[in-house]
Design a protein around this motif. Structure first.
Motif, PDB file in Angstrom:
ATOM      1  N   VAL A 187       0.736  -1.196  -0.291  1.00 14.20           N
ATOM      2  CA  VAL A 187       0.027   0.038   0.011  1.00 14.20           C
ATOM      3  C   VAL A 187       0.805   1.249  -0.047  1.00 14.20           C
ATOM      4  CG1 VAL A 187      -1.404   1.382   1.568  1.00 14.20           C
ATOM      5  CG2 VAL A 187      -2.071  -0.986   1.107  1.00 14.20           C
ATOM      6  N   VAL A 188       1.981   1.349   0.921  1.00 13.26           N
ATOM      7  CA  VAL A 188       2.765   2.356   0.736  1.00 13.26           C
ATOM      8  C   VAL A 188       3.300   2.558  -0.293  1.00 13.26           C
ATOM      9  CG1 VAL A 188       5.002   3.096   1.934  1.00 13.26           C
ATOM     10  CG2 VAL A 188       3.021   2.531   3.466  1.00 13.26           C
ATOM     11  N   ARG A 189       3.805   1.669  -1.299  1.00 20.29           N
ATOM     12  CA  ARG A 189       4.465   1.807  -2.348  1.00 20.29           C
ATOM     13  C   ARG A 189       3.659   2.360  -3.504  1.00 20.29           C
ATOM     14  NH1 ARG A 189       7.972  -2.753  -5.466  1.00 20.29           N
ATOM     15  NH2 ARG A 189       7.977  -1.851  -7.420  1.00 20.29           N
ATOM     16  N   GLU A 190       2.400   1.998  -3.412  1.00 21.19           N
ATOM     17  CA  GLU A 190       1.155   2.445  -4.181  1.00 21.19           C
ATOM     18  C   GLU A 190       1.352   3.952  -4.068  1.00 21.19           C
ATOM     19  OE1 GLU A 190      -1.877  -0.487  -5.231  1.00 21.19           O
ATOM     20  OE2 GLU A 190      -3.131   1.162  -4.423  1.00 21.19           O
ATOM     21  N   ILE A 191       1.064   4.343  -2.384  1.00 21.76           N
ATOM     22  CA  ILE A 191       0.855   5.745  -2.295  1.00 21.76           C
ATOM     23  C   ILE A 191       1.818   6.338  -2.953  1.00 21.76           C
ATOM     24  CG2 ILE A 191       0.719   7.438  -0.255  1.00 21.76           C
ATOM     25  CD1 ILE A 191      -1.108   5.177   0.949  1.00 21.76           C
ATOM     26  N   GLU A 192       3.195   6.025  -2.656  1.00 22.66           N
ATOM     27  CA  GLU A 192       4.538   6.421  -3.140  1.00 22.66           C
ATOM     28  C   GLU A 192       4.432   6.591  -4.669  1.00 22.66           C
ATOM     29  OE1 GLU A 192       8.618   6.537  -4.543  1.00 22.66           O
ATOM     30  OE2 GLU A 192       7.319   4.891  -4.714  1.00 22.66           O
ATOM     31  N   ASN A 193       4.069   5.873  -5.404  1.00 17.09           N
ATOM     32  CA  ASN A 193       4.087   5.565  -6.782  1.00 17.09           C
ATOM     33  C   ASN A 193       3.007   7.002  -7.241  1.00 17.09           C
ATOM     34  OD1 ASN A 193       5.621   4.063  -8.315  1.00 17.09           O
ATOM     35  ND2 ASN A 193       4.204   2.451  -7.694  1.00 17.09           N
ATOM     36  N   GLU A 194       2.015   7.171  -6.431  1.00 18.82           N
ATOM     37  CA  GLU A 194       0.977   8.189  -7.042  1.00 18.82           C
ATOM     38  C   GLU A 194       1.182   9.700  -6.552  1.00 18.82           C
ATOM     39  OE1 GLU A 194      -3.023   7.256  -6.856  1.00 18.82           O
ATOM     40  OE2 GLU A 194      -2.883   5.193  -7.413  1.00 18.82           O
ATOM     41  N   THR A 195       1.926   9.725  -5.398  1.00 21.56           N
ATOM     42  CA  THR A 195       2.004  11.015  -4.949  1.00 21.56           C
ATOM     43  C   THR A 195       3.659  11.493  -5.016  1.00 21.56           C
ATOM     44  OG1 THR A 195       2.815  10.177  -2.762  1.00 21.56           O
ATOM     45  CG2 THR A 195       0.402  10.646  -3.113  1.00 21.56           C
ATOM     46  N   PHE A 196       4.365  10.571  -5.294  1.00 23.74           N
ATOM     47  CA  PHE A 196       6.051  10.970  -5.313  1.00 23.74           C
ATOM     48  C   PHE A 196       6.606  11.380  -3.931  1.00 23.74           C
ATOM     49  CE2 PHE A 196       4.613  11.104  -9.957  1.00 23.74           C
ATOM     50  CZ  PHE A 196       5.360   9.970 -10.384  1.00 23.74           C
ATOM     51  N   LYS A 197       5.727  11.275  -2.821  1.00 28.68           N
ATOM     52  CA  LYS A 197       6.132  11.790  -1.742  1.00 28.68           C
ATOM     53  C   LYS A 197       6.820  10.490  -1.051  1.00 28.68           C
ATOM     54  CE  LYS A 197       3.984  15.542  -1.510  1.00 28.68           C
ATOM     55  NZ  LYS A 197       4.990  16.694  -1.567  1.00 28.68           N
ATOM     56  N   THR A 198       7.969  10.199  -1.575  1.00 31.00           N
ATOM     57  CA  THR A 198       8.741   9.091  -1.429  1.00 31.00           C
ATOM     58  C   THR A 198       9.481   9.048   0.250  1.00 31.00           C
ATOM     59  OG1 THR A 198       9.726   9.277  -3.520  1.00 31.00           O
ATOM     60  CG2 THR A 198      10.653   7.759  -2.013  1.00 31.00           C
ATOM     61  N   PHE A 199       9.838  10.089   0.840  1.00 30.83           N
ATOM     62  CA  PHE A 199      10.426   9.912   2.084  1.00 30.83           C
ATOM     63  C   PHE A 199       9.121   9.757   3.046  1.00 30.83           C
ATOM     64  CE2 PHE A 199      11.492  11.681   6.125  1.00 30.83           C
ATOM     65  CZ  PHE A 199      12.603  11.115   6.433  1.00 30.83           C
ATOM     66  N   GLU A 200       8.090  10.754   2.736  1.00 28.84           N
ATOM     67  CA  GLU A 200       6.965  10.464   3.869  1.00 28.84           C
ATOM     68  C   GLU A 200       6.422   9.148   3.673  1.00 28.84           C
ATOM     69  OE1 GLU A 200       7.885  12.774   1.736  1.00 28.84           O
ATOM     70  OE2 GLU A 200       7.288  14.889   2.361  1.00 28.84           O
ATOM     71  N   ALA A 201       6.144   8.660   2.492  1.00 33.59           N
ATOM     72  CA  ALA A 201       5.426   7.425   2.546  1.00 33.59           C
ATOM     73  C   ALA A 201       6.165   6.243   3.277  1.00 33.59           C
ATOM     74  CB  ALA A 201       5.216   7.013   1.042  1.00 33.59           C
ATOM     75  N   TYR A 202       7.429   6.037   3.025  1.00 30.45           N
ATOM     76  CA  TYR A 202       8.347   5.112   3.532  1.00 30.45           C
ATOM     77  C   TYR A 202       8.606   5.540   5.117  1.00 30.45           C
ATOM     78  CZ  TYR A 202       8.841   2.939  -1.022  1.00 30.45           C
ATOM     79  OH  TYR A 202       8.728   2.362  -2.198  1.00 30.45           O
ATOM     80  N   ALA A 203       8.578   6.620   5.395  1.00 28.41           N
ATOM     81  CA  ALA A 203       8.550   7.114   6.915  1.00 28.41           C
ATOM     82  C   ALA A 203       7.430   6.495   7.567  1.00 28.41           C
ATOM     83  CB  ALA A 203       8.857   8.622   6.964  1.00 28.41           C
ATOM     84  N   VAL A 204       6.330   6.723   6.893  1.00 26.46           N
ATOM     85  CA  VAL A 204       4.873   6.170   7.483  1.00 26.46           C
ATOM     86  C   VAL A 204       4.985   4.578   7.924  1.00 26.46           C
ATOM     87  CG1 VAL A 204       2.542   5.526   7.361  1.00 26.46           C
ATOM     88  CG2 VAL A 204       3.519   7.991   6.856  1.00 26.46           C
TER      89      VAL A 204
END
Lengths: 232, 275
Positions: A187-204
């Motif tokens: 799910v986090v990788r999917e969110i990262e793909n759509e928002t490009f908020k890489t650091f934030e997504a993987y930080a969560v």
């Protein structure tokens, strides 16, 4: 530096719901594979302690396979390989009932059961042989000796590695993303793909895994304390 | 610090040299005086650009379009094999004149390079198991559809079928395997790749059906450097002539038509890319 971080994007709109579903799927995976691993792990350890030559050899082979083949390979084998051996009706039943969750749980559960059985075996070996001899001489059978004398002491000794492997099991549920199980990492990788908020997504994701892992270790420490107190 | 000065010097040098080549009148005149059209092509993208195992030459749909355009311009084609990732920098740095390299249009790319009219349209299609309940694209609503993680066709599917459940895998073969094993109801991929996967099933190829209509279309153009209007006009004229003479159709039938493993029909004509 932190001024540029935007965590709201990761939780915005459908993503909050998506994250929650990922958390739930990770917990389901952890619970299902943990129960399988503990149940099977105890059975394997008892079989090995029985001293029956065939049983000990079979258990040793089972443990060797599951400890020496990467878990990712085992997951892929269960998901893509094993179903081809099943009859069509069984295949379509599994596919209709969240096959990703079922096969990932089986693969992770079987793999970790090998580790759990080894933990318990080392626990059993740490109990002095005199304990078993004493129990047997008092008239307790094989299972009664295990149940009332050796296993309780073995579990106390095996608790720290057991907790470690529980944390390992929880973390390894992230491998299920490769077969399309929509757990936390997927799910986090999917969110990262759509928002490009890489650091934030993987930080969560990092915070989630860290919090749950530390929580599990805390629970393990608590259980350890209780067992020590009871033993006094 | 030293590294920074070096990189600044390199950047300045590049700016000077590229600036100089732009000042050198137009690229079309350069091509004509040189007598060759240098085309950037791929060597690992069958059937668009790949090495023929018998002749060891680079052939394919893209290669034939390069040769066709060169013929219309009255020059010799010269092929230069590029890697997929480096193809746009190779063009902007002037190492090739045009790109015929599976180049799909998107607005970000169009800011860096000029696209010719379409010479190929790649349909994104959903494939499903034959003989099941899914007969048309709309039957896939609410069903499980496999994709490749991060693929650009995921938003396409979600736009056409908002209720679809996306199941993403790490690579194309895994996502296809999930369809073959009926773990999902459909699989979305470009039409040509989908045909290639289905063809690999051999005798079982009829167990998978491609649904119509496609979920989306990707327009491919030949890539050219920005601000070369004369070259762009000449290339577009060449494509229009190839279309009129039937050569475009012939190239399509040769590589992708019913006699090929892809068994596709040409459902587009050469036209400006709808931006």
């Amino acid at each position: 530096m932190f001024g540029r971080l935007d965590f709201s994007a990761v939780f915005a709109g459908p993503f909050a719901h998506l994250l929650l579903s990922g958390v739930i799927k990770t917990c389901e995976l952890t619970a299902a594979s943990w129960m399988l691993a503990v149940g099977l792990g105890v059975m394997l350890a008892v079989l090995r302690a029985s001293g029956i030559p065939v049983a000990t050899k079979v258990v040793a082979a089972f443990v060797a396979y599951h400890q020496n083949v990467p878990m990712l390979v085992q997951i892929l084998l269960w998901y893509f390989g094993v179903p081809t051996l099943l009859p069509d009706a069984a295949q379509s039943w599994v596919n209709a009932h969240d096959g990703e969750l079922i096969f990932a749980s089986i693969a992770i559960g079987l793999c970790m059961s090998a580790y759990f059985s080894e933990d318990l075996r080392s626990g059993l070996r740490s109990v002095h042989y005199g304990q078993q001899e004493a129990a047997r001489s008092l008239g307790l059978g094989f299972f009664a000796t295990l149940r009332y004398v050796t296993l309780p002491q073995a579990i106390r000794n095996a608790l720290p590695p057991f907790v470690n492997h529980t944390v390992l099991l929880f973390k390894n549920t992230s491998l299920a993303m490769t077969i399309g199980a929509a757990e936390m990492t997927y799910v986090v990788r999917e969110i990262e793909n759509e928002t490009f908020k890489t650091f934030e997504a993987y930080a969560v994701a990092t915070l989630f895994y860290l919090a749950v892992s530390l929580g599990l270790m805390g629970l393990g420490a608590l259980a350890g304390k209780r067992i020590q107190n009871q033993a006094r | 610090m030293n590294r920074y000065t070096t990189s600044i010097a390199v950047a300045a040098f590049l700016a000077l040299t590229t600036g100089a080549s732009v000042a050198n009148a137009d690229q079309l005149a350069d091509i004509k005086t040189r007598g060759t059209l240098v085309c950037g092509v791929l060597s690992n993208g069958a059937p668009f650009g790949f090495q023929d195992p018998d002749s060891r030459e680079i052939v394919g749909y893209d290669v034939d379009f390069c040769k066709g355009v060169a013929k219309e311009l009255g020059v010799k084609p010269e092929l230069k094999v590029l890697s997929l990732d480096a193809r746009i920098p190779e063009l902007t740095q002037g190492r090739v004149d045009i790109l015929a390299a599976v180049l799909g249009y998107n607005p970000q790319r169009a800011q860096q390079i000029t696209f010719s009219d379409t010479y190929f349209v790649s349909n994104q299609v959903i494939a499903t198991s034959s003989g099941g309940a899914n007969k048309t694209l709309n039957d896939m609503a609410g069903k499980r559809v496999s994709t490749i993680k991060g693929s650009s066709n995921i938003p396409m599917v979600q736009r056409v079928l908002p209720t679809v459940q996306i199941v993403s895998y790490d690579d194309a073969p895994s996502a296809f395997m999930a369809l073959v094993q009926k773990k999902v109801d459909g699989y979305v991929l470009s039409e040509s790749l989908m045909h290639r996967f289905i063809d690999k099933l051999g005798a079982n190829a009829n167990t998978i059906t491609i649904l119509t209509p496609p979920v989306g279309r990707e327009y491919w153009g030949l890539g050219m450097k920005k601000d070369e209007p004369k070259l762009a006009e000449a290339v577009n004229n060449a494509l229009v002539k190839m279309q009129a003479s039937g050569e475009s159709q012939q190239i399509f039938d040769k590589w992708l038509g019913t006699a090929s493993p892809f068994k596709m029909k040409r459902d587009f004509t050469t036209a400006p890319i709808p931006g």
